[in-house]
Structure formats: structure tokens, C-alpha cells
Design an enzyme around this catalytic site. Sequence first.
Site, PDB file in Angstrom:
ATOM      1  N   MET A  33       0.749  -1.178   0.146  1.00 39.19           N
ATOM      2  CA  MET A  33      -0.054  -0.023   0.029  1.00 39.19           C
ATOM      3  C   MET A  33       0.909   1.308   0.030  1.00 39.19           C
ATOM      4  SD  MET A  33      -3.675  -1.158   1.896  1.00 39.19           S
ATOM      5  CE  MET A  33      -2.926  -0.646   3.657  1.00 39.19           C
ATOM      6  N   GLY A  34       2.113   1.028  -0.325  1.00 41.79           N
ATOM      7  CA  GLY A  34       3.162   2.360  -0.481  1.00 41.79           C
ATOM      8  C   GLY A  34       3.607   2.742   0.939  1.00 41.79           C
ATOM      9  N   GLY A  39      11.088  -3.128   5.433  1.00 37.34           N
ATOM     10  CA  GLY A  39      10.389  -4.077   5.346  1.00 37.34           C
ATOM     11  C   GLY A  39       9.846  -4.542   3.969  1.00 37.34           C
ATOM     12  N   HIS A  40       9.110  -3.494   3.408  1.00 36.17           N
ATOM     13  CA  HIS A  40       8.778  -3.742   1.973  1.00 36.17           C
ATOM     14  C   HIS A  40       9.910  -4.217   1.128  1.00 36.17           C
ATOM     15  CE1 HIS A  40       5.396  -0.955   3.508  1.00 36.17           C
ATOM     16  NE2 HIS A  40       4.702  -1.596   2.950  1.00 36.17           N
TER      17      HIS A  40
HETATM   18  P1  AMP Z   1       1.269  -3.145   3.656  1.00 33.50           P
HETATM   19  O1  AMP Z   1       2.113  -1.937   2.610  1.00 33.50           O
HETATM   20  O2  AMP Z   1       1.416  -2.690   4.978  1.00 33.50           O
HETATM   21  O3  AMP Z   1      -0.061  -3.553   2.874  1.00 33.50           O
HETATM   22  O4  AMP Z   1       2.518  -4.234   3.332  1.00 33.50           O
HETATM   23  C1  AMP Z   1       2.846  -4.669   2.222  1.00 33.50           C
HETATM   24  C2  AMP Z   1       3.453  -6.040   2.370  1.00 33.50           C
HETATM   25  O5  AMP Z   1       4.595  -5.738   3.382  1.00 33.50           O
HETATM   26  C3  AMP Z   1       2.826  -6.931   3.254  1.00 33.50           C
HETATM   27  O6  AMP Z   1       3.022  -8.342   2.929  1.00 33.50           O
HETATM   28  C4  AMP Z   1       3.263  -6.901   4.558  1.00 33.50           C
HETATM   29  O7  AMP Z   1       3.266  -8.044   5.624  1.00 33.50           O
HETATM   30  C5  AMP Z   1       4.784  -6.543   4.276  1.00 33.50           C
HETATM   31  N1  AMP Z   1       5.392  -5.853   5.545  1.00 33.50           N
HETATM   32  C6  AMP Z   1       5.102  -4.719   6.239  1.00 33.50           C
HETATM   33  N2  AMP Z   1       5.718  -4.456   7.190  1.00 33.50           N
HETATM   34  C7  AMP Z   1       6.711  -5.404   7.199  1.00 33.50           C
HETATM   35  C8  AMP Z   1       7.789  -5.508   7.887  1.00 33.50           C
HETATM   36  N3  AMP Z   1       8.279  -4.817   8.790  1.00 33.50           N
HETATM   37  N4  AMP Z   1       8.526  -6.524   7.821  1.00 33.50           N
HETATM   38  C9  AMP Z   1       8.270  -7.495   6.741  1.00 33.50           C
HETATM   39  N5  AMP Z   1       7.424  -7.111   5.688  1.00 33.50           N
HETATM   40  C10 AMP Z   1       6.432  -6.376   6.103  1.00 33.50           C
END
Ligand code: AMP
Length: 282
Positions: A33-34, A39-40
Amino acid sequence: MSEIPVARTIAELRAHVRAWHQAGQTVALVPTMGALHRGHLALVEEGLRRADQVAASIFVNPKQFAPTEDFDAYPRREADDLAKLKSAGAALAFVPGGGEMYAAGFATAIAVGGPATQGLEDRFRPHFFGGVATVVAKLLIQSQCDIALFGEKDYQQLLVVKQMVRDLDLPCRIIGCPTVREADGLALSSRNAYLTAEERRIAPMLHQQLQAVAGALRAGKAPGEAIEAAISVLITAGFSVDYLELRDAETLAPEPDPGRGSRLLVAARLGKTRLIDNIAVY
Ligand code: AMP
């Protein structure tokens, strides 16, 4: 440095993927989601180890937010995200508009069960996993990727996506990747940007308490007692705890199967920010 190619339509996305597949290359998708953080980017890097080309999508999915939640406030930083994706080695960003993803009259949703209905995130965000499953199914079908990478940070979501891909025979392999943390243990999240300086100081306690409970369980303490102690530490520190529970690592059922491993999962609010985290116990 040239800029990363951006596909804004499904047709453009498919043209890129078709060319890669025709050249005999495999393709990984990283849905996001940007407001990208390390982590991303770790998902992009793992994608590059496992596939020839990595595409990342950026789409703040309205279907996974309740009307009371933070869809409007959710951070949007496209230019910064595109630069980060480029430097991590992604070959393409897919950034569809709302109308490209959900055309007027869109009327279909995926109903989820199993890990999606175990009384964790689903108890506090009942609309959430249906919205996630619908957009992830669309992204996998749109991109025709060979693999897709998801973070263990959103552990219940990872299991829901794996279950959906199995159940719907989607021709894509789902890869889970470890949670990337700050030096003090706080799991990276786009929502950490909402924390005040004081809340940011307190936030790592969430991970510390997960570790404390895991340590107590490994030392033979009863789960109920260890979890109660952690919840009261968190409440004293200023958290509102939605749940802190020990679950089966594969099904999220309340009674972990010793053969399958167990996972501690927590969600807690600190001021206006809702934080989630989880760790393996065994
Ligand atoms: P989001 O943008 O929050 O929807 O996350 C997109 C992807 O990044 C999802 O698969 C999340 O689980 C992953 N993600 C978010 N935060 C982390 C993190 N701290 N470590 C590893 N993956 C992450």
C-alpha cells in the site's frame, strides 16, 4: 539514474509480464500500500533472489478499510516509493488508480474462512480479510506472477492469502518473509509514522512483551499466566490491548498443535495508532 517504469493500467502491467515470460523469465510480485520502508524492500530483495524480475504494486485498497478507519489519512508518497523500489532492484511499479482496480459497478468479493475467522484481526476489523483477499486475488490474476511475497509482520494475512491461493488454484506460489524491525525491536510499519515521539518511545514494548511471554512459555510457564502478565505491563505503559494470544502457527486455532509450532500474536492501540506484531514460540 533513470526512473523505474510505472504501469498504471492492467494492460500495461500485462505487457511487461508477457515480455518477461516470453523471454523465459520468472516474475515475482510484491503487493504493497506504499509509504515504503525497509520491510517492503526486503520483500523486493527476496523476490530478486527467487525470480528474474520483481514488480511491486502500490495501491491503498479502500475495500480493506472500514469507514471509521484511516483510508484518507494513510500516508501516500509515490515519488519517494518509486525511487526506493528502483534502488532495491524492482523492474516495474504497478500503480493502478481506484477506477482501474474497481471499475464502476464492481460487485464481486471473495469470502474467506479458515485462518481468516479465528477471532484475531477479524474480530476487530471484520471487513478486513475479505477486502485483502479480493484485492490480492485481483493483483495475482492481473500480474500473472509466478510468485508473490508477503511479510510475516501481517501473519494472519499471510495465512489467509496462502489459503485463498490453494483454494482457488491460483497458479502462483506465496512466499512469507521475516518481519523487519527497528534496532529496538519495533516492527517496521507505514503506520509507525502516526506515533508521537512519546508513543514511539513506548512502542517497542509490544515486541519486548512478546519475547517475554515466549521466554516464559519455553521455560515451562502456563500460557494464561504469562499472557496476563504481559497484558498488564502493556496496559500500565499506556496500550489498549485488542488481543495477545498463543495460536497454532498454521491454522491459528486457539489450541496449538505441538507438531506444528505455535505463534504469539498481538494487536494494541497506542493513542491513535493500532500496532500489530507476532513471533514464533516453538
Ligand atoms: P502494507 O503496505 O502494509 O500493506 O504491506 C505490504 C507487504 O509488506 C505485506 O506483505 C506486509 O506484510 C509486508 N510488510 C509490512 N511491514 C513489514 C515488516 N516490518 N517486515 C516485513 N514485511 C513487512
